[in-house]
Write an enzyme that holds these catalytic residues in place. Structure first.
Site, mmCIF file in Angstrom:
data_model
loop_
_atom_site.group_PDB
_atom_site.id
_atom_site.type_symbol
_atom_site.label_atom_id
_atom_site.label_comp_id
_atom_site.label_asym_id
_atom_site.label_seq_id
_atom_site.Cartn_x
_atom_site.Cartn_y
_atom_site.Cartn_z
ATOM 1 N N CYS A 146 43.560 33.516 24.715
ATOM 2 C CA CYS A 146 44.850 34.210 24.783
ATOM 3 C C CYS A 146 44.644 35.446 25.650
ATOM 4 C CB CYS A 146 45.352 34.596 23.393
ATOM 5 S SG CYS A 146 47.144 34.908 23.372
ATOM 6 N N CYS A 198 46.339 38.562 24.670
ATOM 7 C CA CYS A 198 46.856 39.769 24.007
ATOM 8 C C CYS A 198 45.794 40.835 23.723
ATOM 9 C CB CYS A 198 47.627 39.410 22.741
ATOM 10 S SG CYS A 198 46.748 38.316 21.617
ATOM 11 N N CYS A 233 50.911 38.217 24.767
ATOM 12 C CA CYS A 233 50.042 37.058 24.943
ATOM 13 C C CYS A 233 50.175 36.433 26.333
ATOM 14 C CB CYS A 233 50.370 35.997 23.893
ATOM 15 S SG CYS A 233 50.200 36.614 22.206
ATOM 16 N N LYS A 250 51.381 27.855 14.912
ATOM 17 C CA LYS A 250 51.036 29.250 14.633
ATOM 18 C C LYS A 250 52.332 30.008 14.395
ATOM 19 C CE LYS A 250 48.759 33.287 16.592
ATOM 20 N NZ LYS A 250 47.973 33.816 17.717
ATOM 21 N N ARG A 308 45.325 42.724 14.175
ATOM 22 C CA ARG A 308 45.796 43.485 15.338
ATOM 23 C C ARG A 308 45.238 44.895 15.315
ATOM 24 N NH1 ARG A 308 51.936 41.013 15.259
ATOM 25 N NH2 ARG A 308 51.267 38.859 15.616
ATOM 26 N N ARG A 352 56.250 38.928 18.471
ATOM 27 C CA ARG A 352 55.836 37.637 19.016
ATOM 28 C C ARG A 352 56.768 36.503 18.566
ATOM 29 N NH1 ARG A 352 51.399 40.067 20.840
ATOM 30 N NH2 ARG A 352 49.522 40.503 19.601
ATOM 31 N N GLU A 373 55.634 20.632 17.059
ATOM 32 C CA GLU A 373 54.659 21.396 17.849
ATOM 33 C C GLU A 373 53.307 20.681 17.884
ATOM 34 O OE1 GLU A 373 54.480 23.886 19.740
ATOM 35 O OE2 GLU A 373 56.190 25.195 19.426
ATOM 36 N N LYS A 379 48.357 27.964 11.031
ATOM 37 C CA LYS A 379 48.007 29.362 10.820
ATOM 38 C C LYS A 379 49.249 30.169 10.509
ATOM 39 C CE LYS A 379 46.242 33.213 13.406
ATOM 40 N NZ LYS A 379 46.228 33.774 14.703
ATOM 41 N N SER A 418 43.632 37.416 8.660
ATOM 42 C CA SER A 418 43.182 38.744 8.248
ATOM 43 C C SER A 418 43.962 39.300 7.059
ATOM 44 C CB SER A 418 43.297 39.689 9.439
ATOM 45 O OG SER A 418 44.629 39.709 9.945
HETATM 46 C C1 PBG Z 1 45.902 35.998 19.124
HETATM 47 C C2 PBG Z 1 45.419 35.791 17.745
HETATM 48 C C3 PBG Z 1 45.855 36.460 16.613
HETATM 49 C C4 PBG Z 1 45.116 35.968 15.546
HETATM 50 C C5 PBG Z 1 44.233 35.012 16.065
HETATM 51 N N1 PBG Z 1 44.455 34.911 17.431
HETATM 52 C C6 PBG Z 1 46.824 37.559 16.432
HETATM 53 C C7 PBG Z 1 48.210 37.469 16.879
HETATM 54 O O1 PBG Z 1 48.772 36.387 17.106
HETATM 55 O O2 PBG Z 1 48.773 38.555 17.021
HETATM 56 C C8 PBG Z 1 45.255 36.390 14.121
HETATM 57 C C9 PBG Z 1 44.066 36.182 13.257
HETATM 58 C C10 PBG Z 1 44.082 36.937 11.976
HETATM 59 O O3 PBG Z 1 45.068 37.594 11.590
HETATM 60 O O4 PBG Z 1 43.042 36.880 11.308
HETATM 61 N N2 PBG Z 1 44.931 35.905 20.081
HETATM 62 ZN ZN ZN Z 2 47.906 36.286 21.786
#
Ligand code: PBG
Ligand code: ZN
Length: 318
Positions: free
Chosen positions: A120, A122, A130, A195, A205, A217, A233, A248, A274
């Site tokens: 990605c 971001c 992203c 996602k 983040r 997002r 998807e 996710k 997270s």
């Molecule tokens: C984006 C990405 C994110 C996470 C994994 N890949 C964050 C987002 O979409 O803002 C989140 C993972 C987590 O919260 O543990 N590259």
């Molecule tokens: Zn991203």
């Protein structure tokens, strides 16, 4: 009325009987450990929002990988924290970028460990989005070439698997073509296919410094109210050549995991994100370590083959 001979408790009376009829299990081999690599650090930095987790300097990632391998965890997924960010996220596909430098270290320190990379922009864009941005909009198609470049640079550095997480339409096709053209037809794609735009990404983040500077997002990540759309998807990503798909976050989406697995019957991963980690750490204070076992067990029971979890090392240790 059920006969008095029927006694479900009989099979629960000893650990032996309970184990004989257990329908699902969590083993170290099901777990993938997310690893933050920060090129600005010389020593590990504790992540305030995720007690027990760290951002690691390049010099130390090999040690963490070796520990994962020793515990029987088959893979790590890497997230980079670059020194500099710019509007085009050039750190994401720089051959000397943080992830590209981390991969060979991991491969050397832990041969046989799967090195998965998050594809990605971001973490690398100054605006925290992203994809490429113009006039306050995130542009889909112009971003695709950049994702392909990121994926190819990871494969060149030695990544085992690439995992696109940007939720741009047609990203899997673009990455597949890029990898094939660059001579990596055998590098598999683990697509973050379903996602969701989830509030549970907050601590990540904070850790990765990838909070968008404006907006959110929701224009590309999925609406948490939907599950049929997840099937769509996932189906599209499979048509584009995804080898495995991810749902996710995990615990808020157990229904989605189950339906994706039942409908499509392909390898499914789930990311215990997270915010789930932070929440479960709080629950652990009163519920003890079984909180982790139970939550990972629920994700497996729902149908996930693999679980990406910040608890991977803790869980593998027990
Ligand atoms: C984006 C990405 C994110 C996470 C994994 N890949 C964050 C987002 O979409 O803002 C989140 C993972 C987590 O919260 O543990 N590259
Ligand atoms: Zn991203």
């Amino acid at each position: 009325m059920a006969s008095r001979h029927i006694r479900p408790r009989r099979l629960r009376s000893t650990p032996l009987l309970r184990n004989l009829v257990a329908e699902s299990e969590v083993r170290a081999g099901h777990l993938i450990y997310p690893l933050f690599v920060d090129e600005t650090l010389r020593t590990p930095a504790a992540i305030r929002s995720m007690p027990g987790q760290f951002r690691w300097p390049l010099e130390r990632v090999g040690g963490v990988a070796a520990r994962a391998r020793r515990l029987g965890v088959p893979g790590v997924i890497l997230f980079g924290v670059p020194r500099r960010k710019d509007p085009l996220g050039s750190g994401a596909y720089d051959p000397r970028g943080v992830i590209q430098r981390a991969i060979p270290r991991l491969r050397r320190a832990a041969p046989g460990l799967a090195v998965i990379t998050d594809v990605c922009l971001c973490e690398y864009t100054s605006h925290g989005h992203c994809g490429l941005v113009k006039g306050g909009k995130i542009l889909n198609d112009p971003t695709l070439d950049f994702y392909a470049r990121v994926a190819v640079s990871h494969a060149e550095a030695g990544a085992t698997l690439v995992a696109p997480s940007g939720m741009m339409d047609h990203q899997v096709a673009a990455i597949r073509r890029g990898l094939d053209d660059a001579g990596f037809p055998e590098t598999p794609i683990l697509s973050y296919a379903a996602k969701y735009a989830s509030a549970f990404y907050g601590p990540f983040r904070e850790a990765a410094g990838s909070r968008p500077a404006w907006g959110d997002r929701r224009g590309h990540q999925m609406d948490p109210r939907n599950w049929r759309e997840a099937i769509r998807e996932v189906s599209l990503d499979l048509e584009e050549g995804a080898d495995m798909v991810m749902v996710k976050p995990a615990m808020p989406c157990l229904d989605v995991i189950a339906r994706v697995k039942d409908t499509l019957r392909v390898p499914v991963a789930a990311f215990q994100v997270s915010g789930e980690y932070a929440m479960l750490r709080a629950a652990q204070r009163w519920g003890g370590p079984d909180v982790v076992r139970e939550s990972l067990g629920a994700i497996r029971r729902a149908g996930a083959d693999l679980i990406l979890s910040y608890f991977a090392l803790d869980a593998a240790r027990r």
